[in-house]
Motif scaffolding. Structure first.
Motif, PDB file in Angstrom:
ATOM      1  N   LEU A  36       0.925  -1.157  -0.054  1.00 25.37           N
ATOM      2  CA  LEU A  36      -0.122  -0.129   0.030  1.00 25.37           C
ATOM      3  C   LEU A  36       0.753   1.268  -0.052  1.00 25.37           C
ATOM      4  CD1 LEU A  36      -3.003  -1.191   2.304  1.00 25.37           C
ATOM      5  CD2 LEU A  36      -3.089  -0.537   0.141  1.00 25.37           C
ATOM      6  N   GLY A  37       2.060   1.287  -0.453  1.00 17.92           N
ATOM      7  CA  GLY A  37       2.727   2.400  -0.748  1.00 17.92           C
ATOM      8  C   GLY A  37       4.369   1.869  -0.620  1.00 17.92           C
ATOM      9  N   ASN A  38       5.093   2.323  -1.574  1.00 15.39           N
ATOM     10  CA  ASN A  38       6.365   2.027  -1.797  1.00 15.39           C
ATOM     11  C   ASN A  38       7.351   3.431  -1.493  1.00 15.39           C
ATOM     12  OD1 ASN A  38       6.333   3.743  -3.731  1.00 15.39           O
ATOM     13  ND2 ASN A  38       6.776   2.225  -5.423  1.00 15.39           N
ATOM     14  N   GLY A  39       6.790   4.361  -0.682  1.00 14.75           N
ATOM     15  CA  GLY A  39       7.685   5.457  -0.154  1.00 14.75           C
ATOM     16  C   GLY A  39       8.343   6.251  -1.083  1.00 14.75           C
ATOM     17  N   THR A  40       7.734   6.438  -2.482  1.00 13.07           N
ATOM     18  CA  THR A  40       8.242   7.467  -3.530  1.00 13.07           C
ATOM     19  C   THR A  40       6.948   8.550  -3.485  1.00 13.07           C
ATOM     20  OG1 THR A  40       7.134   6.175  -5.249  1.00 13.07           O
ATOM     21  CG2 THR A  40       9.247   5.391  -4.670  1.00 13.07           C
ATOM     22  N   ILE A  41       7.734   9.781  -3.917  1.00 10.02           N
ATOM     23  CA  ILE A  41       6.794  10.791  -4.290  1.00 10.02           C
ATOM     24  C   ILE A  41       7.475  11.600  -5.602  1.00 10.02           C
ATOM     25  CG2 ILE A  41       7.827  12.425  -2.567  1.00 10.02           C
ATOM     26  CD1 ILE A  41       5.219  13.896  -2.202  1.00 10.02           C
ATOM     27  N   ALA A 101      -2.214   2.623  -4.560  1.00  7.93           N
ATOM     28  CA  ALA A 101      -3.000   3.958  -4.606  1.00  7.93           C
ATOM     29  C   ALA A 101      -3.329   4.000  -3.220  1.00  7.93           C
ATOM     30  CB  ALA A 101      -4.246   3.571  -5.498  1.00  7.93           C
ATOM     31  N   ASN A 102      -3.224   5.571  -2.968  1.00 11.97           N
ATOM     32  CA  ASN A 102      -3.967   5.714  -1.611  1.00 11.97           C
ATOM     33  C   ASN A 102      -4.606   6.953  -1.884  1.00 11.97           C
ATOM     34  OD1 ASN A 102      -3.909   7.326   0.916  1.00 11.97           O
ATOM     35  ND2 ASN A 102      -2.541   5.853   1.848  1.00 11.97           N
ATOM     36  N   ILE A 103      -5.912   7.008  -1.844  1.00 13.34           N
ATOM     37  CA  ILE A 103      -7.009   7.929  -2.212  1.00 13.34           C
ATOM     38  C   ILE A 103      -7.549   8.583  -0.803  1.00 13.34           C
ATOM     39  CG2 ILE A 103      -8.691   8.661  -3.723  1.00 13.34           C
ATOM     40  CD1 ILE A 103      -7.530   6.206  -5.415  1.00 13.34           C
ATOM     41  N   SER A 104      -7.679   9.769  -0.709  1.00 15.24           N
ATOM     42  CA  SER A 104      -8.789  10.436   0.322  1.00 15.24           C
ATOM     43  C   SER A 104      -9.291  11.570  -0.203  1.00 15.24           C
ATOM     44  CB  SER A 104      -7.458  11.068   1.575  1.00 15.24           C
ATOM     45  OG  SER A 104      -8.281  11.698   2.507  1.00 15.24           O
ATOM     46  N   GLY A 142      -7.741  -0.960 -12.083  1.00 19.40           N
ATOM     47  CA  GLY A 142      -7.632  -2.097 -12.487  1.00 19.40           C
ATOM     48  C   GLY A 142      -6.908  -3.174 -11.542  1.00 19.40           C
ATOM     49  N   GLU A 143      -6.886  -4.466 -12.191  1.00 18.91           N
ATOM     50  CA  GLU A 143      -6.182  -5.597 -11.334  1.00 18.91           C
ATOM     51  C   GLU A 143      -4.823  -5.391 -10.828  1.00 18.91           C
ATOM     52  OE1 GLU A 143      -5.938  -9.357 -13.271  1.00 18.91           O
ATOM     53  OE2 GLU A 143      -5.310  -8.439 -15.294  1.00 18.91           O
ATOM     54  N   ASN A 144      -4.033  -4.410 -11.345  1.00 22.23           N
ATOM     55  CA  ASN A 144      -2.623  -4.523 -10.819  1.00 22.23           C
ATOM     56  C   ASN A 144      -2.436  -3.365 -10.013  1.00 22.23           C
ATOM     57  OD1 ASN A 144      -1.341  -6.536 -12.613  1.00 22.23           O
ATOM     58  ND2 ASN A 144      -1.652  -5.101 -14.255  1.00 22.23           N
ATOM     59  N   VAL A 145      -3.578  -2.551  -9.320  1.00 20.45           N
ATOM     60  CA  VAL A 145      -3.588  -1.566  -8.607  1.00 20.45           C
ATOM     61  C   VAL A 145      -4.113  -1.915  -7.295  1.00 20.45           C
ATOM     62  CG1 VAL A 145      -4.410   0.769  -7.969  1.00 20.45           C
ATOM     63  CG2 VAL A 145      -3.982   0.125 -10.480  1.00 20.45           C
ATOM     64  N   THR A 146      -3.392  -1.942  -6.189  1.00 19.22           N
ATOM     65  CA  THR A 146      -3.782  -2.330  -4.911  1.00 19.22           C
ATOM     66  C   THR A 146      -3.900  -0.831  -4.196  1.00 19.22           C
ATOM     67  OG1 THR A 146      -2.377  -4.217  -4.800  1.00 19.22           O
ATOM     68  CG2 THR A 146      -3.189  -3.576  -2.673  1.00 19.22           C
ATOM     69  N   ALA A 147      -5.080  -0.752  -3.695  1.00 24.47           N
ATOM     70  CA  ALA A 147      -5.618   0.558  -3.308  1.00 24.47           C
ATOM     71  C   ALA A 147      -6.290   0.611  -1.828  1.00 24.47           C
ATOM     72  CB  ALA A 147      -6.780   0.789  -4.290  1.00 24.47           C
ATOM     73  N   TYR A 148      -6.116   1.532  -1.061  1.00 22.71           N
ATOM     74  CA  TYR A 148      -6.658   2.164   0.030  1.00 22.71           C
ATOM     75  C   TYR A 148      -7.445   3.395  -0.151  1.00 22.71           C
ATOM     76  CZ  TYR A 148      -7.668   4.406   4.661  1.00 22.71           C
ATOM     77  OH  TYR A 148      -8.269   4.754   5.417  1.00 22.71           O
ATOM     78  N   ILE A 149      -8.752   3.304  -0.198  1.00 24.56           N
ATOM     79  CA  ILE A 149      -9.837   4.625  -0.600  1.00 24.56           C
ATOM     80  C   ILE A 149     -10.597   4.791   0.522  1.00 24.56           C
ATOM     81  CG2 ILE A 149     -11.340   5.322  -2.051  1.00 24.56           C
ATOM     82  CD1 ILE A 149     -10.839   2.850  -4.130  1.00 24.56           C
ATOM     83  N   SER A 150     -10.139   6.383   0.845  1.00 25.85           N
ATOM     84  CA  SER A 150     -10.896   6.844   2.148  1.00 25.85           C
ATOM     85  C   SER A 150     -12.118   7.980   1.772  1.00 25.85           C
ATOM     86  CB  SER A 150     -10.107   7.393   3.071  1.00 25.85           C
ATOM     87  OG  SER A 150     -10.463   8.125   4.103  1.00 25.85           O
ATOM     88  N   ARG A 151     -13.189   8.016   2.144  1.00 22.92           N
ATOM     89  CA  ARG A 151     -14.029   8.939   1.576  1.00 22.92           C
ATOM     90  C   ARG A 151     -14.884   9.380   2.946  1.00 22.92           C
ATOM     91  NH1 ARG A 151     -15.352   5.603  -3.255  1.00 22.92           N
ATOM     92  NH2 ARG A 151     -14.512   7.005  -5.054  1.00 22.92           N
ATOM     93  N   ARG A 152     -14.614  10.563   3.368  1.00 23.07           N
ATOM     94  CA  ARG A 152     -15.187  10.839   4.631  1.00 23.07           C
ATOM     95  C   ARG A 152     -16.032  12.341   4.500  1.00 23.07           C
ATOM     96  NH1 ARG A 152     -11.574   8.886   9.436  1.00 23.07           N
ATOM     97  NH2 ARG A 152     -10.563   7.299   8.519  1.00 23.07           N
ATOM     98  N   GLY A 153     -17.114  12.476   4.941  1.00 23.06           N
ATOM     99  CA  GLY A 153     -17.925  13.533   4.995  1.00 23.06           C
ATOM    100  C   GLY A 153     -17.996  14.167   6.504  1.00 23.06           C
ATOM    101  N   LYS A 154     -18.041  15.366   6.545  1.00 19.55           N
ATOM    102  CA  LYS A 154     -18.101  16.125   7.835  1.00 19.55           C
ATOM    103  C   LYS A 154     -19.174  17.115   7.591  1.00 19.55           C
ATOM    104  CE  LYS A 154     -15.014  18.835  10.599  1.00 19.55           C
ATOM    105  NZ  LYS A 154     -13.617  19.875  10.948  1.00 19.55           N
ATOM    106  N   LEU A 155     -20.333  16.857   8.446  1.00 17.19           N
ATOM    107  CA  LEU A 155     -21.603  17.735   8.220  1.00 17.19           C
ATOM    108  C   LEU A 155     -22.003  18.750   9.387  1.00 17.19           C
ATOM    109  CD1 LEU A 155     -21.820  14.590   6.903  1.00 17.19           C
ATOM    110  CD2 LEU A 155     -24.362  15.213   6.463  1.00 17.19           C
TER     111      LEU A 155
END
Length: 420
Positions: free
Chosen positions: A48-53, A198-201, A221-234
């Motif tokens: 979930l991350g290889n430490g590159t930017i 992928a790390n998507i917030s 796609g099948e080669n993407v290992t992902a963490y997806i966070s969706r957060r609402g603040k109301l």
């Protein structure tokens, strides 16, 4: 990857000192923090991350823009913005929809106020990693009292030929008494087979009285290992109607949260998911009632094919003081294979007396009576099964605001079913 590399990335994009400092603090926290808890999902060995930017190069996998409607839209491929469209009348009302770093120049105070406000950088390892390493994103800002009737589209393509991590931060700020329909797509394009993380917030800030319809289709796609966070603040009397289709091909853990901070706030969370092959998808859906008379509903429907694994964790939490609150949830999974694996875990945490709450969960196969009825009308087994699945997932699909995208989601379901 060192702190110095992250610092150079901040300098290259002229990030303000508060953001550059926050990246450094997050980097320092990564190793000491635990991964988020996604019950009954074993993802601790995933990449979930290889430490590159870094940034992606211009891509050959750019969509055709000849047939696009004239409404508010932003399209990115990798880290590159390839299309941005804001109608003049919306720009004159102060609406902003642009890439993250351009927004830092246009509305810096708002981004500083709301960036990472629905999730803290030190909440867990993946939140800290995201804060330190996100390399692109977008900001949508709707000022107070602005109502937009046409759908707003944010389209974020992952280039299958690129090895650049797909780390995006998407921030939506809906002003007081504003109204909007937002459609988000996360999708892999191209025929490449680069394995990436992928790390998507996604943060959705609904200020007092704001009304948001948020629809999303995830098709990584099948080669993407992902963490997806969706957060609402109301805020007070704000509402978010979520309709999310989790249709990825690779392994995914997702965290969909709504914090009902305001009195009278309301969140409806509808999620459909489809797992196939050997993929694992774990989805945490949480609604937390803080405000009095706040209402939170969770509806999750999933279908599993072949050897796929799908886990739904539905969490309704009513905080002490949230009198008159209501928390309801339903999670149902349909398995179309004897080798499929699933969990549907309803969790209610009630810290107040004067409230209502309930839950339901089920896991099963296609009802033989439904199949018999359809086949007695002349349909073959495969067609009858597809109709049952479409009906089962229809409660969310009908909430998608754009007909072409509804058709696209149905086509995705059909495509996966046809491969059986």
């Amino acid at each position: 990857m060192t702190k110095e590399t992250i610092k150079l990335f901040s300098e290259m994009h002229a990030e303000p000192s508060w953001l550059a400092d926050l990246r450094q603090k997050a980097f320092d926290k990564i190793e000491s923090l635990e991964l988020p808890v996604i019950e009954r999902v074993k993802f601790h060995r995933w990449n979930l991350g290889n430490g590159t930017i870094t940034e992606s190069e211009p891509s050959a996998n750019v969509p055709d823009f000849m047939t696009l409607d004239n409404h508010l839209k932003l399209v990115q491929v990798g880290t590159q913005t390839v299309f941005e469209q804001t109608p003049v009348e919306l720009a004159e009302q102060g609406v902003v929809f642009t890439d993250f770093h351009s927004a830092l120049e246009e509305i810096p105070e708002l981004i500083e106020e709301f960036f990472m406000s629905s999730v803290k950088y030190d909440d867990d390892k993946l939140a800290a990693y995201h804060t330190a390493y996100f390399n692109s994103g977008a900001v949508l800002y709707i000022p107070d009292n602005v109502e937009i009737t046409e759908p707003i589209e944010g389209i974020f393509y992952q280039d299958s030929d690129s090895d650049v991590p797909f780390n995006k931060h998407i921030l939506i700020i809906a002003g007081k008494n504003s109204k909007l329909n937002y459609l988000e797509r996360l999708e892999t394009r191209g025929e490449g087979n680069q394995a990436i993380s992928a790390n998507i917030s996604v943060e959705v800030i609904a200020r007092s009285g704001a009304q948001i319809k948020f629809a999303a289709i995830d098709r990584l796609g099948e080669n993407v290992t992902a963490y997806i966070s969706r957060r609402g603040k109301l805020g007070n009397d704000a509402s978010i109607d979520w309709a999310i289709g989790v249709m990825n091909e690779g392994n995914v853990v997702a965290d969909f949260d709504s914090d009902l901070l305001g009195n009278g706030s309301h969140a409806d969370m509808k999620v459909v998911a489809l797992s196939s092959g050997r993929q694992v998808q774990g989805i945490d859906t949480r609604v937390t009632n803080y405000g009095r008379n706040s209402i939170g509903n969770i509806l999750q429907h999933g279908v599993i094919l072949e050897r796929g694994t799908l886990t739904f964790n539905g969490i309704g939490h009513i905080i002490k003081g949230a009198k008159g609150a209501d928390a309801q949830q339903e999670s149902r999974v349909l398995m179309l294979s004897d080798q499929a694996r699933s969990d549907a875990n309803p969790i209610l945490l009630i810290d107040e007396n004067d409230v209502t709450a309930g839950h339901a969960a089920s896991i099963g196969q296609v009802d033989p009576e439904d199949m018999y009825y359809l086949m007695s009308r002349g349909l073959d087994k495969a067609t009858a099964e597809r109709l049952v699945v479409r009906g089962f997932l229809g409660s969310v699909i009908v909430e998608i605001p754009v007909k072409e995208v509804r058709d696209e989601m149905i086509a995705t379901v059909e495509e996966k079913l046809s491969k059986r």
